[in-house]
Structures are given as structure tokens and as C-alpha cells.
Write a protein that holds these residues in place. Structure first.
Motif, short mmCIF file in Angstrom:
data_model
loop_
_atom_site.label_atom_id
_atom_site.label_comp_id
_atom_site.label_asym_id
_atom_site.label_seq_id
_atom_site.Cartn_x
_atom_site.Cartn_y
_atom_site.Cartn_z
N ILE A 9 -3.17 67.99 -12.79
CA ILE A 9 -2.84 66.57 -12.77
C ILE A 9 -1.56 66.37 -13.56
CG2 ILE A 9 -3.61 64.23 -13.37
CD1 ILE A 9 -6.48 65.27 -13.40
N ILE A 10 -0.61 65.67 -12.98
CA ILE A 10 0.61 65.33 -13.72
C ILE A 10 0.55 63.83 -14.01
CG2 ILE A 10 3.12 65.50 -13.81
CD1 ILE A 10 1.75 68.17 -13.20
N VAL A 30 -9.63 71.73 -14.75
CA VAL A 30 -8.54 70.74 -14.73
C VAL A 30 -7.48 71.03 -15.79
CG1 VAL A 30 -7.98 68.30 -15.10
CG2 VAL A 30 -10.09 68.91 -13.91
N LEU A 31 -6.24 70.94 -15.38
CA LEU A 31 -5.12 70.91 -16.33
C LEU A 31 -4.46 69.55 -16.20
CD1 LEU A 31 -3.40 74.29 -15.33
CD2 LEU A 31 -5.01 73.93 -17.22
N LEU A 32 -4.18 68.89 -17.31
CA LEU A 32 -3.50 67.60 -17.28
C LEU A 32 -2.23 67.69 -18.14
CD1 LEU A 32 -3.12 64.55 -16.86
CD2 LEU A 32 -4.89 64.14 -18.55
N VAL A 33 -1.13 67.37 -17.51
CA VAL A 33 0.17 67.46 -18.18
C VAL A 33 0.73 66.06 -18.37
CG1 VAL A 33 2.56 68.22 -17.85
CG2 VAL A 33 0.67 69.75 -17.26
N LEU A 197 -2.82 69.58 -6.38
CA LEU A 197 -1.92 68.88 -7.30
C LEU A 197 -2.16 67.39 -7.16
CD1 LEU A 197 0.57 69.01 -9.23
CD2 LEU A 197 2.02 68.92 -7.19
N LEU A 198 -2.44 66.71 -8.29
CA LEU A 198 -2.64 65.26 -8.26
C LEU A 198 -1.54 64.61 -9.09
CD1 LEU A 198 -4.19 62.61 -7.81
CD2 LEU A 198 -5.69 63.24 -9.72
#
Ligand SMILES: Cc1cc2nc3c(=O)[nH]c(=O)nc-3n(C[C@H](O)[C@H](O)[C@H](O)COP(=O)(O)OP(=O)(O)OC[C@H]3O[C@@H](n4cnc5c(N)ncnc54)[C@H](O)[C@@H]3O)c2cc1C
Ligand SMILES: Cc1cc2nc3c(=O)[nH]c(=O)nc-3n(C[C@H](O)[C@H](O)[C@H](O)COP(=O)(O)OP(=O)(O)OC[C@H]3O[C@@H](n4cnc5c(N)ncnc54)[C@H](O)[C@@H]3O)c2cc1C
Lengths: 387, 457
Positions: A9-10, A30-33, A197-198
Motif C-alpha cells: 500500500i502506498i 501488508v507493507l504500507l509506505v 499494489l494499492l
């Protein structure tokens, strides 16, 4: 070395933070940047209206989904985010407004808002603070308000507790591919990968979507906010004026500590480059006039602070939500047109459902990015720069 | 003709206005106060008849000179008293007089907004009877009142001794003067104080001697612990002496102050760059030696740029006016300008030496107990701020504000901002400039909702 997960997630506004939370609930990694800190942009500086009242029927299922989640915040994220169910009062200065308010009420009658149309007499009895100039109102008893400064961070912390990896002060600078996966490169040289990719970068998502060949007519503006010094807690409902005249649009809420927060009357300039939005003093002074018109007693208070925030708008007043029309595995949720705070938790739940199951239990077709007719574009190159 | 506006009718603003008026340039001078003069040369209200000597002591001559200049000047400039500059952006100053808002377009603006007290909370500091040093002095200067019958002055900086002496001279009983700065710091700074401004340094020493000869206990190197009260009023004060003893004193009022902080909000709102000053541990607007800010058309003078006192304020006011003149294409008397620069450099050396003699005791940030209120407006305690900084992860000041509400009240962090930064820094183990500063937001001071825009002219 690059980080890898099911979903990348960007953008860590409310949309990104809530999506991360619900994706983790569904068991996806989940990875959130986030460029700066979770919820520091629109999600952290908005008016705090948790309002279904006034939304079009088309949006009501999404709004209701959010509504459900808002009432369960302590169980879900561990704190109530100062969610206060005070009701929302939409007032008109003209007798003729009654018809429009009644028409609206019937258009959303199936969605459980419990609207009541109030005439002068009922207003005197129940909301004596509003001016005599108000002729009619529609009252929505289950609407609420909450504290935006703490809401997205609460979702962020809850997502992290469930195992989402959150990277603050990490700027997504360009998109590329690593085999079948998306790979983003950050300004400080890190890489993050995922098959899904979100993009939830609010006003900043427009430039990103364009990188994937999907241009949207996204306008960036800043709603104008102010807050007064505290007075004894007396104004329960959130109040907003129903009018076509921009300068008459004003909305206000009193928080329990006593301060009155308000906004409305036009939008000021906002910039994705500086990441700031400014307040036009002329609008502030007009807001004073409108506040005095609406609740005369407010004329005795003083303003202590104004602010604005970077928000994005689309010409049909609808957000973009759903899968890319051009690139499989790419999802969007952005462009909430000044009313995404209430929707936020529902958007997170819905995006998580869509990504995890491939479908949604509520309709989001009106929000497809394809509606702008640019969905035919294909990915043009394997690496795209954003800045 | 260019439009020039000056904000602040203190020593800096008045000298700037005078310099520009001498060149027959039209000047608008805005001040929120009723009478010009600023802080140090604050005028008594109409009807009071104290002499210059009794009001301003050794500074009577300068006070009279400044007031006379101002009285002559008033007819030649557009002077707007009782007028608050509440916002500034895009070469427009937004003012309010009474309940009428006006827009003043300008080509050049000199910000000469002065300073306010810099405070450090201590247990009991919100009890009635506790005043800031500045407020204690204003009570005396403006109203001829003392803040109590047995007053302790606590804090650090030259104003601590000055106000205490002014109280003694006015016949008030001063129970003690308690300074957080160690005596050794003063000894180390003394040579630099004496070489940069011998007269002023000696006057400072005389103040301390006067206090001692009046039998008033003067202590250095103390650590404030608590202001005691009986539930309603101040009854005493507890502190740790330099030798580590816990001491208690009876008193019914406390004057509290740790130097001053510049009023930089207008500069901040105008977009001027600020930089961290290691000496004072304050964020100060960046200027060139003439007072030009980083934004074209904006100039800074006086304590609003850096706390250097009244004489420096007059000098920097003149220099800023010269800079405006030069930038508008007018001639500037070079020899005068150079002389002012020389004087300003000497006063800057004195400012640095004073900061060495009376350091801002940032180490107290760690001593403030969790229950003590940091933000009086919003009633937020040190513990709540520390919780935001640690548990909620807000290692940056604006983030800590968003989570804890510190600095969100009527004063907008003007009083709690500098110590809140120290608390966050100390809690997170970061340098104080690393936690940032509270971003300015309009209005500069509370603005009545009754305010209406002046009808478009
Ligand atoms: C002043 C104001 C008042 C409002 N009032 C209300 C209201 O009362 N009720 C209501 O329902 N809605 C309201 N809204 C709208 C609501 O706040 C927004 O619709 C909503 O918060 C949008 O959330 P978001 O997560 O999409 O965007 P944002 O909160 O803006 O989050 C986007 C995030 O993406 C990050 N980002 C951007 N670029 C990058 C990059 N390259 N790399 C990494 N991260 C990046 C940003 O830093 C930001 O944190 C208001 C908005 C504003 C500005
Ligand atoms: C309470 C107090 C007491 C002091 N006492 C002494 C003392 O006894 N001896 C000493 O040497 N120094 C004293 N000082 C330091 C003193 O400030 C300087 O020595 C000197 O007065 C600085 O001059 P100035 O022109 O920079 O600012 P000031 O004299 O402070 O003048 C600034 C002016 O700007 C106006 N102003 C500020 N913001 C706005 C705004 N937004 N809109 C409109 N008007 C505005 C204020 O009303 C004020 O009149 C004191 C300072 C304070 C705060």
C-alpha cells in the motif's frame, strides 16, 4: 534487499491505514509506505464530520458500511477516536427548502438514517441555539463526529499490531517491475515488492495513476477550517447549511472540551508539491458572518486557529475506488471530494474485501477509474518516475 | 509611492518609522497597544502622573527621547493603535481594529513585534499569585501595583534582577530572588560582559548588590521544585539549593521567568525561513545584518528577531529602515549605517555573553513532574505530552501537538511551545532542534468572531 508481501500500500492516510488493518484481518501480508507520518495530510486535518446525511443514495451502502465500523472502533482498533454520536442538523433559510430536504429524505429512506424534518416550532423546542432565520431543518440522529488527528494513526497502530509493516517517512518515488510483481523504489533507495499494489495517496494519486496510463481530472484544493476558544458544551449536533450559495455554506461542530470547529464557504489553494494548503483570510471573515447568521451566540467567541488541508476532487463528486482498468493487480482508492473521512473505515474494509476475494458485497461500480475513458492505456515502461 | 508598513510601536518600530519618515516616505505603523512605546518604555495609562525617573530609572532619558520622537512622528505617519496584525500573506497585512478587519497591501513590511516571557512550568505554577516576570513588571509600570505582599522572583536572566529591584524601589517586600543559573556561569561570562558593554554590565552588578544590601536572599544554581498553595493562593515555594538542600520559603506571590522569546508568528506566516539559534535554543527568523528576511519585502527588527534588548532594538529598527530605503532605490547614509553595524556587533557580543551568564535551563525539562500542566490553555500535563512522544510515537513537536493538544489553545503555543519542545526532546533523547518547532497558524492572537471586513473602499 527489498521488502516483499502480498499487498503493498502506498499512502498512509485513513484509506491506506484502514485498508492495511482490514487486509491483515483477512490474513494477507501488508507493507504500507507513507511519505511522512500516518494520517498527517487530509485524514488528520479534516473537519471531523462522520456524516451520512446529505450523501447521495448511490453512496449509502458504502457509507453505511463505514457507519457500522465507526461504532465499533474500541473493539476494532482499541480506542473510540472521540467518536461522538450527536446527530447532524441540516438547515435551510427558506421555507422552500423543505421540499428539497423531504425529497432527499425519501431518496435515502431505505438506508436507515432515521431523518426527521423539523419546522420552526420543533427547532425552537429542540435546537434553540440556531437562528430564527432558519426556517426548516432535516435532522439525522445517528450521524456523528470524531477527532481526525487521532483516527488514522489509531488504524495504523492497530494494523501494525496485527502484523502490517508500516514504513513512515518513506517516499515512493518510482514504479517498476520485479518479475510478475510490482516494485516501488523509494527516495532513500529502498525497494518494496508485491503482486498487488494499492494506491491510496489522496491528492498525490493523480500523478501516480497517470504513470500507469490512467489520467483522471483530479483537482486539488483545500477546505477552510477554523476553531474557536472553548465555551460550555451546549451545541450537540453537527450543523450544516443547505444552500446553493457558496458563501452561505458553513458547517460547525462543538467538541466536548468546548471549542467550536467550523468550515465551509469555498476552498483555498492547495499544492501537492509543497504538501500544504493555505487559508484565505477573506474566507475566514465570511465564515464569521455565516456563523453569526446561523448561531448568533457564536458572535461572542474568538477564533484561535485556522488551517486547511490538501484534498482532491473529481468533477462528478465521486471517488475512484476499485481495480485499475489498465493494469491487473493494481488498485486505487482516492479522490474523496471532501467527504472521505466518514467513508474511510468502509473504504478500507471494501478494498480489503476486493483484494482478498476479487469482489465486493456493496456496489462500487460508479467509482471505477475507467469512467474517465483513459483505461485503454497500457503500462508504458517498466520504470516510471514520479517526481 | 511604495506602501510601507511597520508592525510594532516599540523602540525598534518607532526608530524605523522615524528613519523612513525623515525621507518623506509614507509609513503605516500598526500596534495592538493603546499607546506607543513598546515593552520596556511602556507608557502609563492616561491619568497616571509618575515621573520618567520613577518609571524608567536609569533608562528615563532614553524613554523620554523615544516617546518625544514618537509624539512628533504621529502626525506625519499613519499610526494605527489598538490594531492587531492577525495574519500576513502575499504582501498583504491583515489587521483588526475593534471589530473591523482591514487589508493593508505593502511593498515593504518591517516586523518589530517584540517578545514575551519564556516560561518553564513547575508544580503549582497555575496557582493564583503566580505571574510571569513581565506581567509582574507591567503591573508595576502600568498600574503601580505589586503582585503580592511577599514576592519571590524565580527564573533566570537579567530581567529577574531588574524586576526584583524595581519592586524593592517601589516599596514592595521581596522575599527572595532565586536564579537557576550557576554562579560559575556568570563568572565565566563576566569578562565578555564587561568588554562588550561595561556600563550595562556594571549596572547589572549594582542591581544584585542593591538586592543584597536590602537584605534580600539571592541564590544561584537552584532547581525549582514546587509552588505551595492552600488550595486557593500561593503560600510558599520549595526548591533545591545549589548544594542540594531542599529549602522552603513562605511567600504569597511568585514572579516567574526565564528570559524572553521573540514573537515570530508573523514572520512564520509570511513564509520567512527560521533557523535554530544554539545560544538561546530558540528558532529565530533568518536575516542578513540589516534585517532582511528570506522573503523579499520583509524585514525584521528588535526583539522579534532576536532578544538583544532595547538599545539593540533601536539600532536594528534604523538598520531595517535603511534596508527598505536601499531596496526601494533611495540613498542611505553609508557612514551612519556602518556605525550602526559596529554598535550592533558589540550588542550582539553582549547578547551572547548574557546567554552564557544566564543559560536557558533546558535541563529542567526532565525535572518537570508528570502531573504538572505544561499547556495551561488546554490543561495538558507533562505526562500526557510524554505519553504522546513515546507510546504514541510522536517524536516531532507538531505531531505531539496533534496527539496531545499541547499548544492548541488560546495562546497557540506561544507560552508552552519552547518548553514542550524541550520535554519532547528530553523524553525521546533527541536534540531539541531535531523535534522541530510549532508551525505558525493564523490568527496571531485570538480574533473575535464579531469581526467584519471593512466595506470595500
Ligand atoms: C480541511 C478538510 C476538511 C475535510 N472535512 C471532512 C469531513 O468533515 N468529513 C469527511 O468525511 N471528509 C472530510 N474531508 C475529506 C477527507 O479528509 C479526505 O477525503 C480523506 O481524509 C482522504 O483520505 P486519504 O487517505 O485518501 O488521503 P490523505 O489523508 O491525504 O492520505 C494520503 C497519504 O498519501 C501519502 N503520500 C502521498 N504521496 C506519497 C508518496 N509518493 N509516497 C508515500 N506516501 C505518499 C501522503 O503523505 C498522505 O499521508 C476533509 C478534507 C480536508 C482537507
Ligand atoms: C514584559 C516585558 C518587560 C520587559 N522589560 C524590560 C526592561 O525592563 N528592561 C529591558 O531592558 N528590557 C525589557 N524587556 C525587553 C524589551 O522587550 C526590549 O528591551 C525592547 O522593548 C524591545 O523593543 P522592540 O521594539 O523590539 O519590542 P517591544 O518594545 O516589545 O514592542 C513590540 C510592539 O509590537 C506590538 N506588537 C507585537 N505583535 C503585534 C501584532 N501582531 N499586531 C500589532 N502589534 C503587535 C506590541 O504591542 C509592542 O508594542 C521587556 C520585555 C517584555 C516582554
Amino acid at each position: 534487499m527489498s521488502e516483499k508481501a502480498d499487498v503493498l500500500i502506498i499512502g498512509g492516510g485513513l484509506m491506506g491505514a484502514a485498508s492495511a488493518f482490514f487486509l491483515r484481518q483477512r490474513g494477507l501480508s501488508v507493507l504500507l509506505v507513507e511519505h511522512d507520518r500516518i494520517g498527517q495530510q487530509a485524514s488528520g486535518v479534516n473537519f471531523g464530520n462522520v456524516r451520512r446525511h446529505g450523501r447521495p443514495a448511490e453512496q449509502m451502502e458504502l457509507s453505511n458500511r463505514a457507519h457500522e465500523i465507526w461504532t465499533k472502533l474500541p473493539a476494532l482498533v482499541g480506542e473510540d477516536c472521540e467518536f461522538l454520536r450527536t446527530g447532524h442538523l441540516r438547515v435551510g433559510y427558506h421555507e422552500a427548502d423543505e421540499e428539497a430536504l423531504a425529497d432527499y429524505a425519501s431518496s435515502v429512506r431505505d438506508f436507515g438514517l432515521g431523518l426527521e424534518i423539523l419546522g420552526r416550532k420543533a427547532l425552537n423546542e429542540r435546537f434553540s441555539q440556531v437562528s430564527e432565520k432558519v426556517k426548516v431543518a432535516s435532522f439525522s440522529p445517528y450521524c456523528a463526529h470524531a477527532n481526525p488527528r487521532i483516527t488514522a494513526p489509531a488504524f495504523g497502530r492497530a494494523a501494525a499490531r496485527l502484523g502490517a509493516k508500516i514504513f513512515e517517512q518513506t517516499i515512493c518515488e518510482s514504479f517498476g517491475r520485479a518479475g510478475a510483481d510490482f516494485e516501488i523504489h523509494t527516495r532513500d533507495g529502498r525497494r518494496f515488492q508485491a503482486a498487488t499494489l494499492l494506491l491510496t495517496c489522496g491528492a498525490w494519486t493523480g500523478a501516480m495513476a497517470a504513470q500507469f496510463g490512467e489520467t483522471v481530472p483530479l483537482a486539488v484544493r483545500g477546505p477552510q477550517m477554523g476553531v474557536t476558544e472553548p465555551m460550555p458544551y451546549a451545541l450537540k449536533p453537527v450543523i450544516g447549511v443547505f444552500t446553493e450559495k457558496l458563501e452561505q455554506m458553513i458547517y460547525l461542530r462543538q467538541i466536548k472540551r468546548g471549542n467550536v470547529v467550523f468550515g465551509g464557504g469555498g476552498r483555498g489553494p492547495a499544492s501537492t508539491a509543497t504538501r500544504r494548503a493555505s487559508v484565505d483570510p477573506t474566507i475566514t471573515l465570511n465564515q464569521f458572518r455565516q456563523l453569526r447568521e446561523l448561531v448568533p451566540a457564536l458572535g461572542r467567541l474568538r477564533l484561535i486557529r485556522v488551517w486547511s488541508g490538501v484534498e482532491s476532487y473529481l468533477p462528478d463528486d465521486r471517488p475512484v475506488m476499485g481495480e485499475s482498468a489498465a493494469v491487473p493487480g493494481l488498485f486505487y482508492a482516492f479522490g474523496f471530494c471532501g467527504h472521505g473521512f466518514q467513508l474511510g473505515p468502509g473504504v478500507g474494509a471494501t478494498m480489503a474485501e476486493l483484494i482478498a476475494t476479487g469482489r465486493t458485497s456493496i456496489p462500487i461500480a460508479p467509482y471505477t477509474i475507467g469512467r474517465f475513458g483513459s483505461g485503454q492505456g497500457t503500462e508504458r515502461s517498466s520504470s516510471r518516475r514520479l517526481h | 509611492m511604495p506602501d510601507i508598513v511597520i508592525i510594532g510601536a516599540g523602540p525598534a518600530g518607532i526608530r524605523a518609522a522615524e528613519t523612513l519618515a525623515e525621507q518623506r516616505l509614507p509609513v503605516t505603523l500598526v500596534d495592538e497597544g493603546e499607546r506607543g512605546g513598546g515593552q520596556i518604555y511602556r507608557r502609563q495609562p492616561a491619568g497616571f502622573r509618575r515621573s520618567y525617573a520613577s518609571l524608567y530609572g536609569s533608562e528615563a532619558g532614553k524613554a523620554k527621547a523615544l516617546h518625544d520622537t514618537f509624539d512628533r512622528l504621529k502626525a506625519r505617519i499613519d499610526y494605527r493603535p489598538n490594531t492587531l496584525a492577525w495574519n500576513i500573506a502575499d504582501n498583504v497585512l491583515h489587521t483588526v481594529t475593534g471589530a473591523v478587519a482591514r487589508r493593508l497591501r505593502f511593498d515593504a513590511a518591517i516586523l518589530a513585534t517584540g517578545a514575551t516571557d519564556r516560561l518553564i512550568p513547575v508544580d503549582g505554577w497555575t496557582t493564583p499569585g503566580v505571574y510571569s516576570l513581565g506581567a509582574a513588571q507591567i503591573a508595576l509600570k502600568a498600574q503601580a501595583c505589586a503582585i503580592g505582599g511577599a514576592v519571590v522572583f524565580m527564573g533566570t536572566g537579567p530581567l529577574l534582577y531588574l524586576v526584583a529591584c524595581q519592586y524593592v524601589k517601589a516599596g514592595a517586600r521581596v522575599a527572595a530572588v532565586l536564579d537557576t543559573s550557576p554562579l560559575s556561569a556568570r563568572h565565566q561570562a563576566l569578562p565578555r560582559l564587561l568588554t562588550s558593554r561595561p556600563g550595562l554590565a556594571l549596572r547589572g552588578l549594582r542591581l544584585i548588590l542593591q538586592l543584597r544590601s536590602a537584605g534580600i536572599p539571592v541564590e544561584t544554581g537552584i532547581t525549582p521544585l514546587a509552588i505551595a498553595n492552600d488550595g486557593a493562593n500561593v503560600t510558599g515555594l520549595r526548591y533545591r539549593s545549589s548544594s542540594g538542600e531542599i529549602e522552603e520559603l513562605a511567600c504569597d506571590a511568585v514572579g516567574l521567568g526565564y528570559h524572553l522569546r521573540p514573537e515570530t508568528q508573523l514572520a512564520d506566516l509570511a513564509g520567512c525561513a527560521l533557523s535554530f539559534d544554539e545560544t538561546s535554543r530558540l528558532w529565530l527568523p533568518k536575516t542578513d545584518p540589516d534585517g532582511r528576511a528570506s522573503v523579499a519585502g520583509l524585514y525584521l527588527a528588535g526583539d522579534g528577531a532576536r532578544i538583544a534588548g532595547a538599545d539593540a532594538a533601536e539600532i536594528s529598527g534604523r538598520l531595517a529602515a535603511y534596508a527598505v530605503l536601499a531596496d526601494l532605490g533611495h540613498g542611505v547614509p553609508e557612514s551612519k549605517r556602518r556605525a550602526l553595524h559596529r554598535a550592533a556587533r558589540r550588542l550582539e557580543r553582549f547578547r551572547l555573553a548574557l546567554a552564557q551568564a544566564f543559560p536557558w535551563p533546558h535541563w529542567l525539562a526532565g525535572e518537570i513532574a508528570d502531573e504538572v500542566l505544561v499547556c495551561r490553555c488546554e490543561k495538558i500535563s507533562a505526562g500526557e505530552l510524554r505519553h504522546a512522544a513515546t507510546t504514541l510515537g510522536a517524536a516531532e513537536l507538531n505531531r505531539a501537538k496533534a496527539f496531545s493538544r499541547v499548544g492548541m489553545g488560546r495562546c497557540q503555543g506561544r507560552y508552552c511551545g519552547t518548553i514542550a519542545a524541550e520535554i519532547v526532546a528530553a523524553t525521546c533523547g533527541r536534540p531539541v532542534d531535531g523535534v522541530g518547532r510549532l508551525r505558525g497558524q493564523a490568527p496571531v492572537k485570538p480574533l473575535p468572531l464579531a469581526t467584519t471586513a471593512e466595506e470595500a473602499a
